[in-house]
Write a protein that holds these residues in place. Structure first.
Motif, PDB file in Angstrom:
ATOM      1  N   VAL A 165      11.135   6.484 -11.648  1.00 12.34           N
ATOM      2  CA  VAL A 165       9.921   6.221 -10.870  1.00 12.34           C
ATOM      3  C   VAL A 165       9.289   7.524 -10.396  1.00 12.34           C
ATOM      4  CG1 VAL A 165       9.018   5.165  -8.765  1.00 12.34           C
ATOM      5  CG2 VAL A 165      10.649   3.912 -10.177  1.00 12.34           C
ATOM      6  N   ARG A 166      10.093   8.455  -9.948  1.00 11.75           N
ATOM      7  CA  ARG A 166       9.558   9.742  -9.474  1.00 11.75           C
ATOM      8  C   ARG A 166       8.801  10.465 -10.587  1.00 11.75           C
ATOM      9  NH1 ARG A 166      14.021  13.316  -7.676  1.00 11.75           N
ATOM     10  NH2 ARG A 166      12.331  14.619  -6.852  1.00 11.75           N
ATOM     11  N   LEU A 167       9.354  10.438 -11.798  1.00 14.02           N
ATOM     12  CA  LEU A 167       8.689  11.093 -12.919  1.00 14.02           C
ATOM     13  C   LEU A 167       7.435  10.337 -13.341  1.00 14.02           C
ATOM     14  CD1 LEU A 167      11.785  12.096 -15.089  1.00 14.02           C
ATOM     15  CD2 LEU A 167      10.220  13.650 -13.916  1.00 14.02           C
ATOM     16  N   THR A 168       7.503   9.023 -13.331  1.00 15.72           N
ATOM     17  CA  THR A 168       6.355   8.224 -13.748  1.00 15.72           C
ATOM     18  C   THR A 168       5.174   8.425 -12.800  1.00 15.72           C
ATOM     19  OG1 THR A 168       7.820   6.565 -14.727  1.00 15.72           O
ATOM     20  CG2 THR A 168       5.561   5.889 -14.319  1.00 15.72           C
ATOM     21  N   ARG A 169       5.470   8.648 -11.537  1.00 12.55           N
ATOM     22  CA  ARG A 169       4.397   8.859 -10.556  1.00 12.55           C
ATOM     23  C   ARG A 169       3.564  10.101 -10.858  1.00 12.55           C
ATOM     24  NH1 ARG A 169       7.560   7.474  -4.899  1.00 12.55           N
ATOM     25  NH2 ARG A 169       6.865   5.322  -4.703  1.00 12.55           N
ATOM     26  N   ILE A 170       4.168  11.098 -11.494  1.00 11.38           N
ATOM     27  CA  ILE A 170       3.416  12.319 -11.783  1.00 11.38           C
ATOM     28  C   ILE A 170       2.964  12.372 -13.247  1.00 11.38           C
ATOM     29  CG2 ILE A 170       4.613  13.604  -9.982  1.00 11.38           C
ATOM     30  CD1 ILE A 170       6.268  14.966 -12.178  1.00 11.38           C
TER      31      ILE A 170
ATOM     32  N   SER B 244       4.412  -3.681 -15.788  1.00 11.41           N
ATOM     33  CA  SER B 244       4.395  -2.235 -15.577  1.00 11.41           C
ATOM     34  C   SER B 244       3.223  -1.814 -14.698  1.00 11.41           C
ATOM     35  CB  SER B 244       4.312  -1.513 -16.924  1.00 11.41           C
ATOM     36  OG  SER B 244       5.452  -1.784 -17.707  1.00 11.41           O
ATOM     37  N   ALA B 245       2.045  -2.411 -14.968  1.00 10.75           N
ATOM     38  CA  ALA B 245       0.857  -2.064 -14.189  1.00 10.75           C
ATOM     39  C   ALA B 245       1.030  -2.456 -12.724  1.00 10.75           C
ATOM     40  CB  ALA B 245      -0.372  -2.753 -14.784  1.00 10.75           C
ATOM     41  N   LEU B 246       1.548  -3.645 -12.488  1.00  6.22           N
ATOM     42  CA  LEU B 246       1.776  -4.102 -11.120  1.00  6.22           C
ATOM     43  C   LEU B 246       2.793  -3.213 -10.417  1.00  6.22           C
ATOM     44  CD1 LEU B 246       2.009  -7.981 -11.646  1.00  6.22           C
ATOM     45  CD2 LEU B 246       0.234  -6.775 -10.364  1.00  6.22           C
ATOM     46  N   LEU B 247       3.890  -2.965 -11.096  1.00  5.46           N
ATOM     47  CA  LEU B 247       4.981  -2.207 -10.501  1.00  5.46           C
ATOM     48  C   LEU B 247       4.529  -0.825 -10.054  1.00  5.46           C
ATOM     49  CD1 LEU B 247       8.022  -1.972  -9.868  1.00  5.46           C
ATOM     50  CD2 LEU B 247       8.305  -1.067 -12.181  1.00  5.46           C
ATOM     51  N   TYR B 248       3.921  -0.075 -10.964  1.00  5.50           N
ATOM     52  CA  TYR B 248       3.537   1.285 -10.614  1.00  5.50           C
ATOM     53  C   TYR B 248       2.333   1.316  -9.690  1.00  5.50           C
ATOM     54  CZ  TYR B 248       7.049   2.737 -13.912  1.00  5.50           C
ATOM     55  OH  TYR B 248       8.248   2.930 -14.539  1.00  5.50           O
ATOM     56  N   GLY B 249       1.516   0.272  -9.754  1.00  7.06           N
ATOM     57  CA  GLY B 249       0.425   0.170  -8.798  1.00  7.06           C
ATOM     58  C   GLY B 249       0.949   0.007  -7.384  1.00  7.06           C
ATOM     59  N   TYR B 250       1.895  -0.911  -7.216  1.00 11.37           N
ATOM     60  CA  TYR B 250       2.482  -1.118  -5.891  1.00 11.37           C
ATOM     61  C   TYR B 250       3.269   0.115  -5.435  1.00 11.37           C
ATOM     62  CZ  TYR B 250       1.367  -6.091  -5.324  1.00 11.37           C
ATOM     63  OH  TYR B 250       0.711  -7.285  -5.148  1.00 11.37           O
ATOM     64  N   LEU B 251       4.036   0.716  -6.353  1.00 14.79           N
ATOM     65  CA  LEU B 251       4.843   1.871  -5.974  1.00 14.79           C
ATOM     66  C   LEU B 251       3.972   3.049  -5.549  1.00 14.79           C
ATOM     67  CD1 LEU B 251       7.633   1.799  -8.709  1.00 14.79           C
ATOM     68  CD2 LEU B 251       7.943   1.441  -6.253  1.00 14.79           C
ATOM     69  N   ASN B 252       2.861   3.256  -6.249  1.00 16.47           N
ATOM     70  CA  ASN B 252       1.992   4.391  -5.941  1.00 16.47           C
ATOM     71  C   ASN B 252       1.162   4.178  -4.693  1.00 16.47           C
ATOM     72  OD1 ASN B 252       2.772   6.005  -8.099  1.00 16.47           O
ATOM     73  ND2 ASN B 252       1.308   5.075  -9.489  1.00 16.47           N
TER      74      ASN B 252
ATOM     75  N   SER C 247       5.599  -4.482  11.684  1.00 18.75           N
ATOM     76  CA  SER C 247       6.278  -4.874  10.444  1.00 18.75           C
ATOM     77  C   SER C 247       5.404  -5.733   9.528  1.00 18.75           C
ATOM     78  CB  SER C 247       7.574  -5.625  10.764  1.00 18.75           C
ATOM     79  OG  SER C 247       7.294  -6.789  11.525  1.00 18.75           O
ATOM     80  N   ARG C 248       4.423  -6.423  10.116  1.00 20.12           N
ATOM     81  CA  ARG C 248       3.554  -7.281   9.288  1.00 20.12           C
ATOM     82  C   ARG C 248       2.706  -6.456   8.320  1.00 20.12           C
ATOM     83  NH1 ARG C 248       1.452  -6.958  14.328  1.00 20.12           N
ATOM     84  NH2 ARG C 248      -0.775  -6.477  14.613  1.00 20.12           N
ATOM     85  N   TYR C 249       2.596  -5.158   8.568  1.00 16.08           N
ATOM     86  CA  TYR C 249       1.799  -4.294   7.695  1.00 16.08           C
ATOM     87  C   TYR C 249       2.651  -3.567   6.650  1.00 16.08           C
ATOM     88  CZ  TYR C 249      -1.890  -5.025  11.130  1.00 16.08           C
ATOM     89  OH  TYR C 249      -2.827  -5.591  11.960  1.00 16.08           O
ATOM     90  N   GLU C 250       3.953  -3.782   6.707  1.00 18.06           N
ATOM     91  CA  GLU C 250       4.827  -3.107   5.752  1.00 18.06           C
ATOM     92  C   GLU C 250       4.946  -3.938   4.475  1.00 18.06           C
ATOM     93  OE1 GLU C 250       9.035  -0.673   5.768  1.00 18.06           O
ATOM     94  OE2 GLU C 250       8.727  -2.283   7.215  1.00 18.06           O
ATOM     95  N   ILE C 251       4.810  -3.277   3.330  1.00 16.12           N
ATOM     96  CA  ILE C 251       4.865  -3.961   2.035  1.00 16.12           C
ATOM     97  C   ILE C 251       6.055  -3.444   1.244  1.00 16.12           C
ATOM     98  CG2 ILE C 251       3.690  -4.245  -0.194  1.00 16.12           C
ATOM     99  CD1 ILE C 251       1.051  -4.106   1.268  1.00 16.12           C
ATOM    100  N   ASP C 252       6.805  -4.365   0.661  1.00 23.78           N
ATOM    101  CA  ASP C 252       7.921  -4.002  -0.212  1.00 23.78           C
ATOM    102  C   ASP C 252       7.403  -4.006  -1.650  1.00 23.78           C
ATOM    103  OD1 ASP C 252      10.114  -4.020  -1.935  1.00 23.78           O
ATOM    104  OD2 ASP C 252      11.401  -4.969  -0.436  1.00 23.78           O
ATOM    105  N   PRO C 253       7.204  -2.833  -2.274  1.00 22.03           N
ATOM    106  CA  PRO C 253       6.612  -2.784  -3.617  1.00 22.03           C
ATOM    107  C   PRO C 253       7.374  -3.592  -4.655  1.00 22.03           C
ATOM    108  CG  PRO C 253       6.715  -0.596  -2.641  1.00 22.03           C
ATOM    109  CD  PRO C 253       7.516  -1.494  -1.759  1.00 22.03           C
ATOM    110  N   ILE C 254       8.693  -3.580  -4.578  1.00 20.36           N
ATOM    111  CA  ILE C 254       9.504  -4.290  -5.567  1.00 20.36           C
ATOM    112  C   ILE C 254       9.305  -5.799  -5.443  1.00 20.36           C
ATOM    113  CG2 ILE C 254      11.831  -4.735  -6.389  1.00 20.36           C
ATOM    114  CD1 ILE C 254      10.799  -1.902  -6.950  1.00 20.36           C
ATOM    115  N   GLU C 255       9.447  -6.320  -4.233  1.00 26.98           N
ATOM    116  CA  GLU C 255       9.318  -7.768  -4.047  1.00 26.98           C
ATOM    117  C   GLU C 255       7.883  -8.231  -4.280  1.00 26.98           C
ATOM    118  OE1 GLU C 255      11.897  -9.704  -3.856  1.00 26.98           O
ATOM    119  OE2 GLU C 255      13.113  -7.883  -3.898  1.00 26.98           O
TER     120      GLU C 255
END
Length: 218
Positions: free
Chosen positions: A110-115, A167-175, A193-201
């Motif tokens: 994930v770290r590499l994909t982000r860049i 893939s698009a959803l995953l990296y979109g949420y992660l980024n 906490s209501r503003y916190e988002i878990d990218p994976i879930e």
């Protein structure tokens, strides 16, 4: 007396060794902080010799990313290897499990994909880009062929679309939705906490909604 030229096998072994050391250095570093001179010292070679194997830091990191992608595709194939008939619900379960196991925000993949898009792809030449894309596509297509044979009620084209959207959803949420440590503390300290988002879930839930709508559309 002239030094004997290295064999192709020896060169590949040396290249693999360099990449292994690069992974070690990157564990506690960032792309910007990663220095080729430090890698050369870790490999007990001069910086000039290092650049004979990898012309730029970006090409080195792309090689690292290729390895991470291949490991990811291997895990994808492994996840489907013991399945005989994969229904839509079973496909959702498998993709959800893979998302949780493989795509932790702190993994090297994930770290590499982000860049990848913003740094790596902007600084590699055409010939390297061709080699990277062709080899990765070949392995990806091979993995897809094995999986598609086991799908029930899902065509190869549909699975390819689902995999692409995943893939698009995953990296979109992660980024865009990953939370830094300082922001996590702010959220905790101020009851936000209501503003916190878990990218994976969020990826898993959104993908499930997409699959249902995509496969049931008229």
């Amino acid at each position: 007396m002239m030094a004997r030229a290295m064999t192709l096998e020896a060169k590949e072994e040396k290249k693999a060794f360099i990449i292994k050391e690069a992974f070690k250095l990157y564990e506690n570093s960032t792309f910007n902080d990663f220095r080729m001179i430090d890698l050369a010292q870790a490999c007990n070679m001069s910086k000039g010799i290092l650049f004979k194997y990898f012309k730029t830091k970006e090409i080195l990191f792309f090689n690292m990313l290729d390895i991470e992608y291949k490991h990811m595709l291997d895990k994808l194939e492994d996840a489907f290897s013991n399945e005989t008939l994969i229904t839509v619900d079973r496909l959702k379960d498998i993709l959800a499990r893979l998302t949780r196991e493989v795509f932790d925000p702190n993994t090297t993949l994930v770290r590499l994909t982000r860049i990848k898009n913003v740094i790596l792809e902007q600084n590699v030449d055409y010939d390297f880009a061709v080699k990277h894309k062709v080899e990765l596509t070949k392995q990806s297509d091979e993995a897809m062929r094995h999986i598609v044979k086991k799908l029930s009620g899902i065509t190869g084209e549909q699975f390819a679309k689902i995999f692409s959207v995943h893939s698009a959803l995953l990296y979109g949420y992660l980024n865009n939705c990953s939370t830094s440590e300082v922001m996590k503390k702010v959220i905790k300290d101020h009851g936000l906490s209501r503003y916190e988002i878990d990218p994976i879930e969020e990826t898993i839930e959104t993908l499930s909604i997409f699959i249902d709508g995509y496969l049931n559309k008229k």
